[in-house]
Design a protein around this motif. Sequence first.
Motif, PDB file in Angstrom:
ATOM      1  N   UNK A   1      -5.971  -6.005 -38.022  1.00 26.68           N
ATOM      2  CA  UNK A   1      -6.939  -5.021 -37.558  1.00 26.68           C
ATOM      3  C   UNK A   1      -8.248  -5.236 -38.314  1.00 26.68           C
ATOM      4  N   UNK A   2      -9.353  -5.195 -37.593  1.00 24.76           N
ATOM      5  CA  UNK A   2     -10.657  -5.420 -38.218  1.00 24.76           C
ATOM      6  C   UNK A   2     -10.906  -4.456 -39.362  1.00 24.76           C
ATOM      7  N   UNK A   3     -11.354  -5.002 -40.462  1.00 21.31           N
ATOM      8  CA  UNK A   3     -11.766  -4.243 -41.629  1.00 21.31           C
ATOM      9  C   UNK A   3     -13.270  -4.015 -41.519  1.00 21.31           C
ATOM     10  N   UNK A   4     -13.708  -2.768 -41.758  1.00 21.92           N
ATOM     11  CA  UNK A   4     -15.138  -2.489 -41.671  1.00 21.92           C
ATOM     12  C   UNK A   4     -15.948  -3.383 -42.603  1.00 21.92           C
ATOM     13  N   UNK A   5     -15.331  -3.792 -43.712  1.00 19.65           N
ATOM     14  CA  UNK A   5     -16.027  -4.621 -44.691  1.00 19.65           C
ATOM     15  C   UNK A   5     -15.854  -6.111 -44.420  1.00 19.65           C
ATOM     16  N   UNK A   6     -15.072  -6.443 -43.376  1.00 19.11           N
ATOM     17  CA  UNK A   6     -14.808  -7.856 -43.120  1.00 19.11           C
ATOM     18  C   UNK A   6     -16.081  -8.561 -42.655  1.00 19.11           C
ATOM     19  N   UNK A   7     -16.375  -9.675 -43.273  1.00 16.88           N
ATOM     20  CA  UNK A   7     -17.533 -10.478 -42.914  1.00 16.88           C
ATOM     21  C   UNK A   7     -17.027 -11.754 -42.262  1.00 16.88           C
ATOM     22  N   UNK A   8     -17.565 -12.081 -41.107  1.00 17.03           N
ATOM     23  CA  UNK A   8     -17.056 -13.218 -40.348  1.00 17.03           C
ATOM     24  C   UNK A   8     -17.659 -14.551 -40.776  1.00 17.03           C
ATOM     25  N   UNK A   9     -18.662 -14.528 -41.656  1.00 15.23           N
ATOM     26  CA  UNK A   9     -19.275 -15.772 -42.104  1.00 15.23           C
ATOM     27  C   UNK A   9     -18.333 -16.535 -43.026  1.00 15.23           C
ATOM     28  N   UNK A  10     -18.446 -17.866 -43.078  1.00 13.50           N
ATOM     29  CA  UNK A  10     -17.606 -18.648 -44.003  1.00 13.50           C
ATOM     30  C   UNK A  10     -17.850 -18.231 -45.453  1.00 13.50           C
ATOM     31  N   UNK A  11     -16.798 -18.336 -46.258  1.00  9.37           N
ATOM     32  CA  UNK A  11     -16.936 -18.141 -47.707  1.00  9.37           C
ATOM     33  C   UNK A  11     -17.313 -19.495 -48.297  1.00  9.37           C
ATOM     34  N   UNK A  12     -18.427 -19.552 -48.995  1.00 13.35           N
ATOM     35  CA  UNK A  12     -18.955 -20.828 -49.486  1.00 13.35           C
ATOM     36  C   UNK A  12     -18.585 -21.006 -50.953  1.00 13.35           C
ATOM     37  N   UNK A  13     -17.836 -22.050 -51.275  1.00 17.67           N
ATOM     38  CA  UNK A  13     -17.519 -22.326 -52.671  1.00 17.67           C
ATOM     39  C   UNK A  13     -18.689 -23.039 -53.349  1.00 17.67           C
ATOM     40  N   UNK A  14     -18.618 -23.155 -54.652  1.00 16.60           N
ATOM     41  CA  UNK A  14     -19.600 -23.971 -55.376  1.00 16.60           C
ATOM     42  C   UNK A  14     -19.266 -25.452 -55.244  1.00 16.60           C
ATOM     43  N   UNK A  15     -17.963 -25.739 -55.104  1.00 12.42           N
ATOM     44  CA  UNK A  15     -17.504 -27.121 -54.973  1.00 12.42           C
ATOM     45  C   UNK A  15     -16.391 -27.153 -53.923  1.00 12.42           C
ATOM     46  N   UNK A  16     -16.433 -28.142 -53.051  1.00 14.68           N
ATOM     47  CA  UNK A  16     -15.439 -28.300 -51.994  1.00 14.68           C
ATOM     48  C   UNK A  16     -14.815 -29.688 -52.089  1.00 14.68           C
ATOM     49  N   UNK A  17     -13.483 -29.729 -52.118  1.00 16.50           N
ATOM     50  CA  UNK A  17     -12.745 -30.997 -52.193  1.00 16.50           C
ATOM     51  C   UNK A  17     -12.173 -31.350 -50.827  1.00 16.50           C
ATOM     52  N   UNK A  18     -12.409 -32.594 -50.391  1.00 18.03           N
ATOM     53  CA  UNK A  18     -11.917 -33.071 -49.102  1.00 18.03           C
ATOM     54  C   UNK A  18     -11.168 -34.390 -49.275  1.00 18.03           C
TER      55      UNK A  18
END
Length: 404
Positions: free
Chosen positions: A229-246
């Motif tokens: 169920x949608x949370x009023x505080x839910x933000x749909x934008x990606x969470x951006x890390x400082x470092x991303x490992x691929x």
Amino acid sequence: AAVHGYAHPVLDAAIRTQLGQMSHVMFGGLTHRPASELVGRLVELTPEELTKVFLCDSGSVSVEVAMKMAVQYHYTMGHPSRTRFVSLRNGYHGDTFGAMSVCDPVNGMHGMFSGMLAQQIFVDSPSGPTKEDAEQCAVALEDTLMRHGEEVAAVILEPVVQGAGGMRFYHPKLLRLAREACDRHGVLLIFDEIATGFGRTGTMFALEQNTDTFRPWYSSLPGHELNTVDDEDDVKLPVVPDVLCLGKAITGGYMTLGATMTTNRVAEGISGTGGVFMHGPTFMGNPLACAAALASLNLLGSSPWLENVLASRDVLIESMAPAAELDSVKEVRVLGAIGVCELEEPVADMAATQASLVDDGIWLRPFGKLLYTMPTFNCPDLTKDHVRRIGEAICKVAANATQK
């Protein structure tokens, strides 16, 4: 890793063409077109804050690079005491020494090396897939950073899916809460997307997951699907890390290659005083691997990959769900193109289990109590029947896997 399957004509041709031009050159002080085009494509695919790319040898090495980035950043910024890492229990980040140190020290596979590893700080991972489970984990993370923050360089975690540490899924709200906690305490945040990157969970990267996209299927849940169920505080934008490992699927599973991405802030913190980042493996940015990766990412981007992942999900649920009725099975769970059958007891005879799978034309690598699959999802020559055969083989093995 092999999202397109093997012997794919597009990937094969990219490697052959590059082999005819240049197979390798040291990346120190030099560059080449496959690497340049690849990093440009990675920057396009990931959140706009991730502007710097360090190409390396493999997924494990990308974690080593991320950890060194975090430590060197804090050292250069005048905080040399920040050398430790906070990680989640049941996490897995690779088999090299830095990566091993942030894997679960109890449930992981590196116990025999414990005397040689740096002592890191661990927080219990979410106990389940709900938002409340994520919030409880975030409280423990906040408490840990309150107590140890001055010695912590970064928090490292696998977004949404913990891989070889247990094939566990958790609610994406933890990602945002971890981001906020790290910001409060001046700690960097590292996302290890080596297993989840490039479409596997149903978003291009797991850091993009939110209540609209996170749809795990559990045999043990009422109605089987999580009530998001949608949370009023839910933000749909990606969470951006400082470092991303691929890693892994970056080349379509063809060749070994890793990439560690970071922000301008971290990059400038490392080198803003005239320093250089202290890492330079011989085979970083290998042209053959870069050519394969560029071809794979272009192929993925030009195909209906999301439709293919969702179709794989449906077939995995349909074909693996019957295993949940077996007394030997604790739970079946599916997220995107990931299917997991967790047994009540460890597989009794691994060699016989694998032999049985091979006899059915299936290659899987069960471990402990887990029979799992991350099948090819973006190859038109591998149809739904291919995924169904895997699910049916898992059901067959699960019926006999714990019998000695």
